[in-house]
Design a protein around this motif. Structure first.
Motif, PDB file in Angstrom:
ATOM      1  N   THR A  42       0.838  -1.211   0.000  1.00  0.00           N
ATOM      2  CA  THR A  42       0.000   0.000   0.000  1.00  0.00           C
ATOM      3  C   THR A  42       0.867   1.252   0.000  1.00  0.00           C
ATOM      4  O   THR A  42       0.569   2.228  -0.688  1.00  0.00           O
ATOM      5  CB  THR A  42      -0.951  -0.022   1.227  1.00  0.00           C
ATOM      6  N   GLN A  79      -7.597   0.244  -0.617  1.00  0.00           N
ATOM      7  CA  GLN A  79      -7.712  -1.080   0.021  1.00  0.00           C
ATOM      8  C   GLN A  79      -8.993  -1.209   0.843  1.00  0.00           C
ATOM      9  O   GLN A  79      -9.711  -2.182   0.729  1.00  0.00           O
ATOM     10  CB  GLN A  79      -6.489  -1.326   0.908  1.00  0.00           C
ATOM     11  N   ASP A  89      -5.952  -1.637  -4.857  1.00  0.00           N
ATOM     12  CA  ASP A  89      -5.327  -2.236  -3.677  1.00  0.00           C
ATOM     13  C   ASP A  89      -6.250  -3.320  -3.110  1.00  0.00           C
ATOM     14  O   ASP A  89      -7.261  -3.023  -2.473  1.00  0.00           O
ATOM     15  CB  ASP A  89      -5.064  -1.131  -2.629  1.00  0.00           C
ATOM     16  N   GLU A  90      -5.921  -4.553  -3.375  1.00  0.00           N
ATOM     17  CA  GLU A  90      -6.681  -5.725  -2.925  1.00  0.00           C
ATOM     18  C   GLU A  90      -8.170  -5.625  -3.252  1.00  0.00           C
ATOM     19  O   GLU A  90      -9.023  -5.724  -2.361  1.00  0.00           O
ATOM     20  CB  GLU A  90      -6.458  -5.946  -1.417  1.00  0.00           C
TER      21      GLU A  90
HETATM   22 MG   LIG Z   1      -2.015  -2.891   2.103  1.00  0.00          MG
END
Ligand SMILES: [Mg+2]
Ligand SMILES: Nc1ncnc2c1ncn2[C@@H]1O[C@H](COP(=O)(O)OP(=O)(O)O)[C@@H](O)[C@H]1O
Length: 255
Positions: free
Chosen positions: A43, A73, A156-157
């Motif tokens: 991140t 995220q 992010d994810e």
């Molecule tokens: Mg992260």
């Protein structure tokens, strides 16, 4: 040729080193999969590219100052807030405009509808966000990041906690988008992501770049199960033993 060029980047949070001397070049219209253990600095890397975090050392160059879309995220969302899909996508325009009181133009709405349609979400257009599945909400957040038509998309994810079907749909969506966008995706979905990415990076304070993501897949497999995948040849295994990085037990569990 390169949309993103990172040179000798280090990032510290006070005394804590999150990234150490990172080099990375990302080609135009490439999908880069970024993996690594929790706390590895993924991140932080994305936020540095987005210029949310300032490098302690080194630099990040973005070609021609291309615009970047970002799917964070954790998106803090009050699911009971009465707002529909079209409104959420339109919010992506707001951050650019600063004038918060400004009403959306007719063109803004038309752009949002076109994008929603293109992403196959038209039937959800007027749906309240509280009534969306996790996968649908994530697609809407991707649409929100795309509304300004950025050249680079950073996620992010985006598939964390989604079921296999929703993951696949999002991966297919990204593959299509990569026809004219450069995409960076942080993921823990080792099994699912490999068919979709062109290159890979393993981030654990340092960054290991893989022109061929299959090599990373083999390394992870070997590290997790203690032996190599049948197709991997001996040379590669030896090479791994010399240049490979040993992670502690913790990392293996995370992967
Ligand atoms: Mg992260
Ligand atoms: N705002 C912050 N202040 C201090 N330390 C932070 C901050 N954000 C992240 N860190 C630390 O930096 C390291 C990398 O974190 P992060 O980039 O979130 O990793 P990842 O996304 O790979 O899980 C971790 O050790 C984390 O605790």
């Amino acid at each position: 040729m390169y949309d993103i060029n990172i040179e000798n980047l280090s990032v510290y949070y006070g005394p804590v080193c999150a990234l150490q001397n990172i080099n990375l070049k990302v080609k135009s219209n490439e999908i880069l999969g970024i993996m690594g253990p929790n706390g590895g600095g993924k991140t932080t890397l994305l936020k540095t590219i987005l210029k949310i975090i300032k490098p302690t050392e080194g630099k990040v160059s973005i070609k021609g100052d291309s615009s970047i879309g970002y799917v964070p995220q954790f998106t803090v969302f009050n699911r009971s807030f009465p707002i529909n899909v079209l409104d959420v996508v339109l919010m992506g325009k707001l951050s650019r405009k600063i004038k918060w009181f400004q009403k959306y133009s007719f063109k803004d709405k038309k752009d949002a509808e076109e994008l929603i349609n293109k992403l196959g979400l038209l039937e959800l257009k007027n749906r309240q966000i509280g009534q969306l599945s996790g996968g649908q909400l994530q697609k809407v957040l991707i649409a929100r990041a795309l509304i300004t038509d950025p050249k680079i998309l950073i996620l992010d994810e985006p598939t964390a906690n989604l079921d296999t079907k929703a993951k696949k749909e999002i991966h297919e969506m990204l593959k299509k988008l990569s026809e004219n966008k450069t995409i960076l995706i942080v993921t823990h979905e080792m099994k699912d992501i490999f068919p979709y990415i062109d290159t890979a990076a393993y981030v654990n304070k340092t960054l290991h770049y893989y022109e061929n993501p299959q090599k990373l897949k083999s390394e992870i497999f070997e590290k997790t199960y203690g032996y190599s995948i049948g197709t991997i040849n001996k040379e590669k295994v030896i090479d791994k033993k010399i240049t490979g990085h040993k992670e502690d037990e913790d990392d293996q569990r995370i992967i």
